[in-house]
Scaffold this motif. Structure first.
Motif, mmCIF file in Angstrom:
data_model
loop_
_atom_site.group_PDB
_atom_site.id
_atom_site.type_symbol
_atom_site.label_atom_id
_atom_site.label_comp_id
_atom_site.label_asym_id
_atom_site.label_seq_id
_atom_site.Cartn_x
_atom_site.Cartn_y
_atom_site.Cartn_z
ATOM 1 N N TYR A 224 0.836 -1.188 0.000
ATOM 2 C CA TYR A 224 0.000 0.000 0.000
ATOM 3 C C TYR A 224 0.878 1.246 0.000
ATOM 4 C CZ TYR A 224 -3.640 -3.342 1.077
ATOM 5 O OH TYR A 224 -4.497 -4.409 1.018
ATOM 6 N N SER B 292 -7.891 6.198 7.282
ATOM 7 C CA SER B 292 -9.053 5.832 6.468
ATOM 8 C C SER B 292 -8.969 6.437 5.073
ATOM 9 C CB SER B 292 -10.347 6.284 7.155
ATOM 10 O OG SER B 292 -10.494 5.666 8.414
ATOM 11 N N GLU B 293 -8.554 7.704 5.003
ATOM 12 C CA GLU B 293 -8.436 8.364 3.706
ATOM 13 C C GLU B 293 -7.295 7.754 2.895
ATOM 14 O OE1 GLU B 293 -9.047 11.106 0.542
ATOM 15 O OE2 GLU B 293 -10.293 10.228 2.114
ATOM 16 N N CYS C 281 -6.354 4.697 2.977
ATOM 17 C CA CYS C 281 -6.883 3.437 2.441
ATOM 18 C C CYS C 281 -7.749 3.693 1.214
ATOM 19 C CB CYS C 281 -7.697 2.707 3.508
ATOM 20 S SG CYS C 281 -6.700 1.983 4.820
ATOM 21 N N ARG C 282 -8.596 4.705 1.307
ATOM 22 C CA ARG C 282 -9.480 5.025 0.178
ATOM 23 C C ARG C 282 -8.667 5.344 -1.068
ATOM 24 N NH1 ARG C 282 -11.462 8.856 -2.743
ATOM 25 N NH2 ARG C 282 -10.190 10.464 -1.751
ATOM 26 N N LEU C 283 -7.565 6.069 -0.906
ATOM 27 C CA LEU C 283 -6.721 6.421 -2.046
ATOM 28 C C LEU C 283 -6.042 5.197 -2.650
ATOM 29 C CD1 LEU C 283 -5.072 9.717 -0.717
ATOM 30 C CD2 LEU C 283 -6.875 9.498 -2.440
ATOM 31 N N ASN C 284 -5.928 4.130 -1.857
ATOM 32 C CA ASN C 284 -5.365 2.877 -2.356
ATOM 33 C C ASN C 284 -6.444 1.934 -2.884
ATOM 34 O OD1 ASN C 284 -2.254 2.320 -1.802
ATOM 35 N ND2 ASN C 284 -2.986 3.616 -0.140
ATOM 36 N N GLY C 285 -7.686 2.423 -2.911
ATOM 37 C CA GLY C 285 -8.778 1.572 -3.366
ATOM 38 C C GLY C 285 -9.100 0.462 -2.389
ATOM 39 N N ILE D 13 -10.442 -0.749 1.812
ATOM 40 C CA ILE D 13 -11.412 -0.432 2.858
ATOM 41 C C ILE D 13 -10.720 -0.449 4.217
ATOM 42 C CG2 ILE D 13 -13.548 -1.154 3.996
ATOM 43 C CD1 ILE D 13 -14.354 -2.471 1.338
ATOM 44 N N ASN E 173 -8.784 -3.875 4.262
ATOM 45 C CA ASN E 173 -9.504 -4.997 3.646
ATOM 46 C C ASN E 173 -9.564 -6.205 4.585
ATOM 47 O OD1 ASN E 173 -9.935 -3.498 1.320
ATOM 48 N ND2 ASN E 173 -8.188 -4.360 0.235
ATOM 49 N N SER F 21 -13.260 6.967 11.434
ATOM 50 C CA SER F 21 -12.061 7.782 11.287
ATOM 51 C C SER F 21 -12.026 8.800 12.420
ATOM 52 C CB SER F 21 -12.073 8.504 9.936
ATOM 53 O OG SER F 21 -11.134 9.557 9.924
ATOM 54 N N ASP G 280 -12.536 12.293 11.215
ATOM 55 C CA ASP G 280 -13.935 12.641 10.942
ATOM 56 C C ASP G 280 -14.691 12.934 12.238
ATOM 57 O OD1 ASP G 280 -13.464 12.296 8.267
ATOM 58 O OD2 ASP G 280 -14.415 10.318 8.131
#
Length: 236
Positions: free
Chosen positions: A78, A89-90, A92-96, A98, A137, A164, A167
């Motif tokens: 990653y 969390s963000e 992870c999102r940028l790596n596609g 969860i 994931n 998060s 958040d």
């Protein structure tokens, strides 16, 4: 099968065939691939050709050779840019992927003077200690520990599983993390850390120490992240 009449060398054709199998998910991370002898027999090429194809895949980082055990599909690495101030969390999102988390501890503790100075709090004041196991994931990837000034004690009443922290902070207090001073070093997993991250004791871990500041340049937390060093790649 491979085309022996093609101008593309046979090892390149085999390399491409195995790459497609890995990238399509046909061959899973950490799955052992056939030996060079078995590959040579299956694809009707020489062992030298099979060895060359596997060696090229290893140079790409798609497979890993383990002495005495064979060759395995490499687990995904990653990516994370340390110059970006973003949450786990963000990232992870940028790596596609969860993100997930499991709360380990959340309590008020007595902090040492160094931590209180970093948080710009008076001597003797308690801080909020939050420790979580972070997942990507569904796979345990990091142990995250943060120390907050007592003004953030409202987090004691928050359900911090699968959330998060960035958040929650923004929603509950309007606090946004804007700056983070970080140091990065290598350490070895203790027995407890190894059990939590499902790695061998003594495995290399990436240790990130950080002091996070709000948009008002006020300390938000002092934290550490212990990350599975085999699964992460950082850029700066």
């Amino acid at each position: 099968m491979l085309n022996k009449n093609d101008v593309v060398p046979l090892y390149k054709q085999l390399q491409e065939e195995l790459r497609k199998q890995i990238q399509s998910g046909e061959r899973k991370p950490r799955e052992k691939i056939p030996s060079e002898i078995d590959l040579a027999e299956h694809y009707q090429v020489s062992v030298i050709t099979a060895r060359k194809a596997v060696s090229e895949l290893a140079l790409e980082g798609l497979v890993e050779k383990k002495q005495g055990k064979g060759t395995f599909v490499a687990a995904q690495k990653y990516q994370r840019n340390l110059q970006q101030v973003i949450s786990f969390s963000e990232a992870c999102r940028l790596n596609g992927a969860i993100a997930g988390s499991r709360l380990l501890e959340c309590k008020l503790i007595n902090a040492d003077q160094k931590v209180l100075r970093e948080l710009e709090r008076p001597d003797g004041e308690q801080v909020l200690f939050i420790s979580r196991l972070r997942f990507i994931n569904g796979e345990p990837m990091a142990i995250e520990t943060n120390l907050f000034p007592i003004t953030y004690s409202f987090l004691l009443n928050e359900s911090l599983n699968e959330k998060s922290l960035f958040d929650v902070l923004k929603k509950r207090s309007g606090t946004e993390v804007a700056i983070s001073r970080r140091t990065l070093e290598i350490c070895r997993a203790t027995q407890q850390e190894a059990q939590q991250l499902i790695v061998a004791k003594g495995s290399p871990l990436l240790l990130i120490r950080s002091i996070a500041y709000s948009t008002e340049n006020q300390p938000v937390f002092v934290g550490t992240q212990l990350i599975n060093g085999e699964r992460y790649q950082f850029t700066m």
